[in-house]
Design a protein around this motif. Structure first.
Motif, PDB file in Angstrom:
ATOM      1  N   SER A  23      64.030  53.425  40.765  1.00  0.00           N
ATOM      2  CA  SER A  23      64.623  52.155  41.167  1.00  0.00           C
ATOM      3  C   SER A  23      66.145  52.167  41.012  1.00  0.00           C
ATOM      4  O   SER A  23      66.850  51.540  41.804  1.00  0.00           O
ATOM      5  CB  SER A  23      64.012  51.005  40.375  1.00  0.00           C
ATOM      6  OG  SER A  23      64.378  51.106  39.017  1.00  0.00           O
ATOM      7  N   ASP A  27      68.558  51.493  44.131  1.00  0.00           N
ATOM      8  CA  ASP A  27      69.637  50.508  44.097  1.00  0.00           C
ATOM      9  C   ASP A  27      70.982  51.138  44.416  1.00  0.00           C
ATOM     10  O   ASP A  27      71.832  50.519  45.061  1.00  0.00           O
ATOM     11  CB  ASP A  27      69.705  49.830  42.733  1.00  0.00           C
ATOM     12  CG  ASP A  27      68.814  48.616  42.635  1.00  0.00           C
ATOM     13  OD1 ASP A  27      68.207  48.251  43.661  1.00  0.00           O
ATOM     14  OD2 ASP A  27      68.725  48.039  41.541  1.00  0.00           O
ATOM     15  N   TYR A  28      71.193  52.357  43.964  1.00  0.00           N
ATOM     16  CA  TYR A  28      72.470  53.041  44.193  1.00  0.00           C
ATOM     17  C   TYR A  28      72.696  53.295  45.681  1.00  0.00           C
ATOM     18  O   TYR A  28      73.816  53.172  46.178  1.00  0.00           O
ATOM     19  CB  TYR A  28      72.506  54.349  43.403  1.00  0.00           C
ATOM     20  CG  TYR A  28      73.822  55.079  43.508  1.00  0.00           C
ATOM     21  CD1 TYR A  28      74.934  54.622  42.820  1.00  0.00           C
ATOM     22  CD2 TYR A  28      73.941  56.201  44.311  1.00  0.00           C
ATOM     23  CE1 TYR A  28      76.142  55.283  42.908  1.00  0.00           C
ATOM     24  CE2 TYR A  28      75.147  56.872  44.419  1.00  0.00           C
ATOM     25  CZ  TYR A  28      76.247  56.409  43.718  1.00  0.00           C
ATOM     26  OH  TYR A  28      77.439  57.066  43.817  1.00  0.00           O
ATOM     27  N   SER A  30      71.151  51.677  48.285  1.00  0.00           N
ATOM     28  CA  SER A  30      70.853  50.562  49.182  1.00  0.00           C
ATOM     29  C   SER A  30      71.850  49.434  48.955  1.00  0.00           C
ATOM     30  O   SER A  30      72.618  49.436  47.998  1.00  0.00           O
ATOM     31  CB  SER A  30      69.432  50.057  48.966  1.00  0.00           C
ATOM     32  OG  SER A  30      69.349  49.318  47.770  1.00  0.00           O
ATOM     33  N   ASP A  32      70.728  46.304  48.698  1.00  0.00           N
ATOM     34  CA  ASP A  32      69.951  45.294  47.973  1.00  0.00           C
ATOM     35  C   ASP A  32      69.814  45.754  46.527  1.00  0.00           C
ATOM     36  O   ASP A  32      69.069  46.668  46.228  1.00  0.00           O
ATOM     37  CB  ASP A  32      68.578  45.136  48.635  1.00  0.00           C
ATOM     38  CG  ASP A  32      67.803  43.982  48.065  1.00  0.00           C
ATOM     39  OD1 ASP A  32      68.431  43.080  47.485  1.00  0.00           O
ATOM     40  OD2 ASP A  32      66.572  43.980  48.202  1.00  0.00           O
ATOM     41  N   TYR A  33      70.533  45.111  45.619  1.00  0.00           N
ATOM     42  CA  TYR A  33      70.620  45.595  44.242  1.00  0.00           C
ATOM     43  C   TYR A  33      69.677  44.878  43.287  1.00  0.00           C
ATOM     44  O   TYR A  33      70.089  44.418  42.238  1.00  0.00           O
ATOM     45  CB  TYR A  33      72.049  45.459  43.727  1.00  0.00           C
ATOM     46  CG  TYR A  33      73.053  46.254  44.504  1.00  0.00           C
ATOM     47  CD1 TYR A  33      72.995  47.634  44.515  1.00  0.00           C
ATOM     48  CD2 TYR A  33      74.060  45.632  45.217  1.00  0.00           C
ATOM     49  CE1 TYR A  33      73.909  48.388  45.218  1.00  0.00           C
ATOM     50  CE2 TYR A  33      74.978  46.367  45.928  1.00  0.00           C
ATOM     51  CZ  TYR A  33      74.899  47.739  45.925  1.00  0.00           C
ATOM     52  OH  TYR A  33      75.805  48.473  46.615  1.00  0.00           O
ATOM     53  N   ASN A  34      68.422  44.756  43.619  1.00  0.00           N
ATOM     54  CA  ASN A  34      67.507  44.090  42.695  1.00  0.00           C
ATOM     55  C   ASN A  34      66.282  44.929  42.348  1.00  0.00           C
ATOM     56  O   ASN A  34      65.409  44.459  41.640  1.00  0.00           O
ATOM     57  CB  ASN A  34      67.096  42.721  43.235  1.00  0.00           C
ATOM     58  CG  ASN A  34      66.388  42.821  44.555  1.00  0.00           C
ATOM     59  OD1 ASN A  34      66.158  43.909  45.071  1.00  0.00           O
ATOM     60  ND2 ASN A  34      66.059  41.680  45.125  1.00  0.00           N
ATOM     61  N   TRP A  35      66.199  46.156  42.829  1.00  0.00           N
ATOM     62  CA  TRP A  35      65.029  46.989  42.525  1.00  0.00           C
ATOM     63  C   TRP A  35      64.973  47.371  41.057  1.00  0.00           C
ATOM     64  O   TRP A  35      63.897  47.440  40.460  1.00  0.00           O
ATOM     65  CB  TRP A  35      64.993  48.234  43.402  1.00  0.00           C
ATOM     66  CG  TRP A  35      64.633  47.914  44.813  1.00  0.00           C
ATOM     67  CD1 TRP A  35      65.461  47.933  45.892  1.00  0.00           C
ATOM     68  CD2 TRP A  35      63.366  47.477  45.286  1.00  0.00           C
ATOM     69  NE1 TRP A  35      64.790  47.539  47.004  1.00  0.00           N
ATOM     70  CE2 TRP A  35      63.490  47.256  46.671  1.00  0.00           C
ATOM     71  CE3 TRP A  35      62.142  47.238  44.684  1.00  0.00           C
ATOM     72  CZ2 TRP A  35      62.437  46.826  47.460  1.00  0.00           C
ATOM     73  CZ3 TRP A  35      61.095  46.808  45.473  1.00  0.00           C
ATOM     74  CH2 TRP A  35      61.242  46.609  46.835  1.00  0.00           C
ATOM     75  N   PHE A  36      66.128  47.643  40.465  1.00  0.00           N
ATOM     76  CA  PHE A  36      66.140  48.039  39.054  1.00  0.00           C
ATOM     77  C   PHE A  36      65.632  46.909  38.167  1.00  0.00           C
ATOM     78  O   PHE A  36      64.824  47.130  37.267  1.00  0.00           O
ATOM     79  CB  PHE A  36      67.539  48.472  38.641  1.00  0.00           C
ATOM     80  CG  PHE A  36      67.623  48.959  37.221  1.00  0.00           C
ATOM     81  CD1 PHE A  36      66.854  50.020  36.784  1.00  0.00           C
ATOM     82  CD2 PHE A  36      68.486  48.368  36.324  1.00  0.00           C
ATOM     83  CE1 PHE A  36      66.937  50.475  35.477  1.00  0.00           C
ATOM     84  CE2 PHE A  36      68.583  48.824  35.023  1.00  0.00           C
ATOM     85  CZ  PHE A  36      67.799  49.876  34.596  1.00  0.00           C
ATOM     86  N   ASP A 108      69.804  43.282  36.913  1.00  0.00           N
ATOM     87  CA  ASP A 108      70.593  42.942  38.100  1.00  0.00           C
ATOM     88  C   ASP A 108      72.082  42.819  37.792  1.00  0.00           C
ATOM     89  O   ASP A 108      72.911  42.891  38.696  1.00  0.00           O
ATOM     90  CB  ASP A 108      70.069  41.650  38.723  1.00  0.00           C
ATOM     91  CG  ASP A 108      70.092  40.478  37.752  1.00  0.00           C
ATOM     92  OD1 ASP A 108      70.052  40.733  36.530  1.00  0.00           O
ATOM     93  OD2 ASP A 108      70.121  39.330  38.209  1.00  0.00           O
ATOM     94  N   TRP A 111      74.887  46.011  38.495  1.00  0.00           N
ATOM     95  CA  TRP A 111      75.562  46.262  39.772  1.00  0.00           C
ATOM     96  C   TRP A 111      76.588  45.185  40.098  1.00  0.00           C
ATOM     97  O   TRP A 111      77.273  45.280  41.107  1.00  0.00           O
ATOM     98  CB  TRP A 111      74.529  46.361  40.884  1.00  0.00           C
ATOM     99  CG  TRP A 111      73.463  47.349  40.579  1.00  0.00           C
ATOM    100  CD1 TRP A 111      72.172  47.078  40.274  1.00  0.00           C
ATOM    101  CD2 TRP A 111      73.587  48.774  40.526  1.00  0.00           C
ATOM    102  NE1 TRP A 111      71.483  48.238  40.026  1.00  0.00           N
ATOM    103  CE2 TRP A 111      72.317  49.301  40.181  1.00  0.00           C
ATOM    104  CE3 TRP A 111      74.636  49.667  40.730  1.00  0.00           C
ATOM    105  CZ2 TRP A 111      72.079  50.659  40.039  1.00  0.00           C
ATOM    106  CZ3 TRP A 111      74.406  51.020  40.582  1.00  0.00           C
ATOM    107  CH2 TRP A 111      73.138  51.510  40.246  1.00  0.00           C
TER     108      TRP A 111
END
Length: 112
Positions: A23, A27-28, A30, A32-36, A108, A111
């Motif tokens: 994840s 995130d790195y 993409s 959209d920075y909410n997978w982590f 979140d 990032w």
């Protein structure tokens, strides 16, 4: 380190770590920075399941001890002493529960 004693539990711990690492990579690369942050919930879920599996092993030990002894003296306190492999897997699951909760709550913000 060899983990032959609890292969399912160690595999689940490995999967939880792998989910968090994948994840971060997702995130790195993409926008959209909410997978982590979402992966924290999966880490907590897998760590809680490992804890449940460890507690079922403890329950099996209690049943085995009762089966071996037809008469148990309840006035003598029994000190529970888990084996070293069980302590290791339990410690790893505890750490993952804490880390997963932190990731879930604050992942979140990395990032931002």
């Amino acid at each position: 380190m060899k983990h032959r004693k609890y292969p399912i539990e160690w595999s689940l711990i490995g999967v939880a770590i792998l989910v968090a690492v994948i994840s971060v990579i997702a995130d790195y690369y993409s926008t959209d920075y909410n997978w982590f942050a979402r992966s924290g919930s999966v880490v907590v879920l897998l760590a809680a399941f490992v804890e449940f599996k460890i507690s079922s092993h403890i329950y099996e030990d209690i049943q085995r001890a009762q089966f071996m002894q037809s008469k148990i003296n309840m006035s003598i306190p029994l000190k529970a002493k888990p084996t070293k492999p069980r302590r290791n897997v339990s410690f790893a699951a505890h750490i993952l529960l804490v880390v997963g909760t932190i990731i879930w709550g604050y992942g979140d913000l990395i990032w931002s």
